[in-house]
Design a protein around this motif. Structure first.
Motif, PDB file in Angstrom:
ATOM      1  N   UNK A 147      17.918  14.677  45.360  1.00 36.13           N
ATOM      2  CA  UNK A 147      16.754  13.800  45.530  1.00 36.13           C
ATOM      3  C   UNK A 147      15.816  14.289  46.632  1.00 36.13           C
ATOM      4  N   UNK A 148      16.382  14.873  47.684  1.00 34.04           N
ATOM      5  CA  UNK A 148      15.587  15.316  48.833  1.00 34.04           C
ATOM      6  C   UNK A 148      15.216  16.791  48.767  1.00 34.04           C
ATOM      7  N   UNK A 149      15.514  17.439  47.655  1.00 37.12           N
ATOM      8  CA  UNK A 149      15.256  18.869  47.506  1.00 37.12           C
ATOM      9  C   UNK A 149      15.909  19.663  48.638  1.00 37.12           C
ATOM     10  N   UNK A 150      17.171  19.356  48.904  1.00 34.88           N
ATOM     11  CA  UNK A 150      17.927  19.994  49.983  1.00 34.88           C
ATOM     12  C   UNK A 150      19.202  20.661  49.483  1.00 34.88           C
ATOM     13  N   UNK A 151      19.204  21.082  48.239  1.00 35.57           N
ATOM     14  CA  UNK A 151      20.388  21.732  47.687  1.00 35.57           C
ATOM     15  C   UNK A 151      20.531  23.157  48.208  1.00 35.57           C
ATOM     16  N   UNK A 152      21.758  23.638  48.266  1.00 37.43           N
ATOM     17  CA  UNK A 152      21.949  25.060  48.551  1.00 37.43           C
ATOM     18  C   UNK A 152      21.530  25.885  47.334  1.00 37.43           C
ATOM     19  N   UNK A 153      21.342  27.180  47.523  1.00 37.67           N
ATOM     20  CA  UNK A 153      21.025  28.059  46.396  1.00 37.67           C
ATOM     21  C   UNK A 153      22.238  28.212  45.490  1.00 37.67           C
ATOM     22  N   UNK A 154      23.393  28.327  46.108  1.00 38.22           N
ATOM     23  CA  UNK A 154      24.678  28.467  45.440  1.00 38.22           C
ATOM     24  C   UNK A 154      25.663  27.625  46.220  1.00 38.22           C
ATOM     25  N   UNK A 155      26.590  26.961  45.521  1.00 36.15           N
ATOM     26  CA  UNK A 155      27.592  26.161  46.216  1.00 36.15           C
ATOM     27  C   UNK A 155      28.944  26.366  45.553  1.00 36.15           C
ATOM     28  N   UNK A 156      29.755  27.186  46.187  1.00 35.91           N
ATOM     29  CA  UNK A 156      31.111  27.427  45.701  1.00 35.91           C
ATOM     30  C   UNK A 156      32.040  26.583  46.557  1.00 35.91           C
ATOM     31  N   UNK A 157      32.751  25.631  45.937  1.00 38.58           N
ATOM     32  CA  UNK A 157      33.621  24.704  46.652  1.00 38.58           C
ATOM     33  C   UNK A 157      35.083  25.114  46.456  1.00 38.58           C
ATOM     34  N   UNK A 158      35.796  25.192  47.568  1.00 39.63           N
ATOM     35  CA  UNK A 158      37.240  25.395  47.565  1.00 39.63           C
ATOM     36  C   UNK A 158      37.834  24.190  48.293  1.00 39.63           C
ATOM     37  N   UNK A 159      38.441  23.286  47.552  1.00 44.66           N
ATOM     38  CA  UNK A 159      39.036  22.086  48.135  1.00 44.66           C
ATOM     39  C   UNK A 159      40.545  22.138  47.962  1.00 44.66           C
ATOM     40  N   UNK A 160      41.241  21.833  49.027  1.00 43.05           N
ATOM     41  CA  UNK A 160      42.701  21.797  48.991  1.00 43.05           C
ATOM     42  C   UNK A 160      43.127  20.342  49.108  1.00 43.05           C
ATOM     43  N   UNK A 161      43.934  19.915  48.169  1.00 43.97           N
ATOM     44  CA  UNK A 161      44.402  18.530  48.165  1.00 43.97           C
ATOM     45  C   UNK A 161      45.431  18.348  49.273  1.00 43.97           C
ATOM     46  N   UNK A 162      45.207  17.318  50.069  1.00 41.91           N
ATOM     47  CA  UNK A 162      46.082  17.044  51.191  1.00 41.91           C
ATOM     48  C   UNK A 162      46.855  15.754  51.010  1.00 41.91           C
ATOM     49  N   UNK A 163      47.770  15.528  51.937  1.00 42.74           N
ATOM     50  CA  UNK A 163      48.620  14.343  51.883  1.00 42.74           C
ATOM     51  C   UNK A 163      48.538  13.531  53.169  1.00 42.74           C
ATOM     52  N   UNK A 164      48.644  14.202  54.314  1.00 37.92           N
ATOM     53  CA  UNK A 164      48.719  13.512  55.598  1.00 37.92           C
ATOM     54  C   UNK A 164      47.465  13.809  56.418  1.00 37.92           C
ATOM     55  N   UNK A 165      46.615  12.809  56.580  1.00 36.72           N
ATOM     56  CA  UNK A 165      45.372  12.952  57.326  1.00 36.72           C
ATOM     57  C   UNK A 165      45.421  12.174  58.640  1.00 36.72           C
ATOM     58  N   UNK A 166      46.618  11.870  59.104  1.00 33.93           N
ATOM     59  CA  UNK A 166      46.747  11.062  60.311  1.00 33.93           C
ATOM     60  C   UNK A 166      46.471  11.897  61.564  1.00 33.93           C
ATOM     61  N   UNK A 167      46.006  11.212  62.587  1.00 36.18           N
ATOM     62  CA  UNK A 167      45.672  11.849  63.855  1.00 36.18           C
ATOM     63  C   UNK A 167      46.910  12.486  64.468  1.00 36.18           C
ATOM     64  N   UNK A 168      46.748  13.668  64.984  1.00 34.86           N
ATOM     65  CA  UNK A 168      47.784  14.456  65.658  1.00 34.86           C
ATOM     66  C   UNK A 168      48.866  14.994  64.732  1.00 34.86           C
ATOM     67  N   UNK A 169      48.741  14.782  63.422  1.00 38.25           N
ATOM     68  CA  UNK A 169      49.703  15.376  62.485  1.00 38.25           C
ATOM     69  C   UNK A 169      49.402  16.866  62.351  1.00 38.25           C
ATOM     70  N   UNK A 170      50.395  17.624  61.922  1.00 39.84           N
ATOM     71  CA  UNK A 170      50.175  19.037  61.635  1.00 39.84           C
ATOM     72  C   UNK A 170      49.907  19.195  60.137  1.00 39.84           C
ATOM     73  N   UNK A 171      49.362  20.314  59.786  1.00 42.00           N
ATOM     74  CA  UNK A 171      49.103  20.603  58.385  1.00 42.00           C
ATOM     75  C   UNK A 171      50.430  20.692  57.628  1.00 42.00           C
ATOM     76  N   UNK A 172      50.488  20.081  56.445  1.00 42.62           N
ATOM     77  CA  UNK A 172      51.716  20.142  55.660  1.00 42.62           C
ATOM     78  C   UNK A 172      51.916  21.565  55.130  1.00 42.62           C
TER      79      UNK A 172
END
Length: 160
Positions: free
Chosen positions: A110-135
């Motif tokens: 809507x705001x004409x603010x898109x990137x030219x190219x957008x390659x997304x790499x998303x990793x599904x997580x489980x624990x997003x709690x504060x001070x936790x370590x990455x699973x």
């Protein structure tokens, strides 16, 4: 790859480095910076989705993030062309960033603010709690995504 081979590319991470699996974005950003040096711009965004509109406007982007998607296992990798593919419905529901990525993309259109190219790499997580370590599953997926991004940028640079 040389300094000019991926000129103009930005690697953007979303996430909070102090919240368990949510830290995978910043973790990958720093690993890629160490491997690639100054051949791209590296932007750590802790979840300010409105700032993301400026971070990616009119430039090619690789975006890394941890996400919660219903029906996926921790460590599952979602790879998308963010401009041509529809984000999974579950991806639009849960976000620690206020706006979801899908909502941010729509606002960028809507705001004409898109990137030219957008390659997304998303990793599904489980624990997003504060001070936790990455699973362990997310950390293993991060190593795979790191290699995939390196290969992707090599192709973009016209490499072998």
């Amino acid at each position: 790859m040389t300094r000019d081979t991926v000129k103009g590319w930005a690697i953007i991470s979303l996430g909070n480095r102090f919240r368990g699996d949510d830290s995978v974005g910043p973790y990958l950003l720093h690993r890629l910076r160490d491997r690639l040096g100054g051949i791209a711009e590296y932007i750590e965004n802790s979840g300010d989705m409105t700032r993301l509109l400026d971070d990616w406007k009119a430039r090619p982007v690789v975006l890394v993030d941890a996400m919660v998607v219903s029906g996926t296992a921790p460590g599952e990798i979602i790879r998308l062309d963010g401009l041509d593919e529809t984000l999974p419905a579950g991806l639009s529901i849960t976000s620690s960033h206020g706006f979801t990525l899908a909502e941010t993309l729509e606002l960028a259109r809507l705001l004409d603010s898109l990137p030219l190219t957008l390659r997304i790499f998303a990793i599904c997580g489980k624990d997003f709690s504060t001070s936790a370590t990455m699973t362990p599953a997310v950390e293993a997926a991060a190593a795979q995504v790191e290699q995939e991004i390196l290969e992707f940028l090599k192709v973009q640079a016209g490499g072998p």
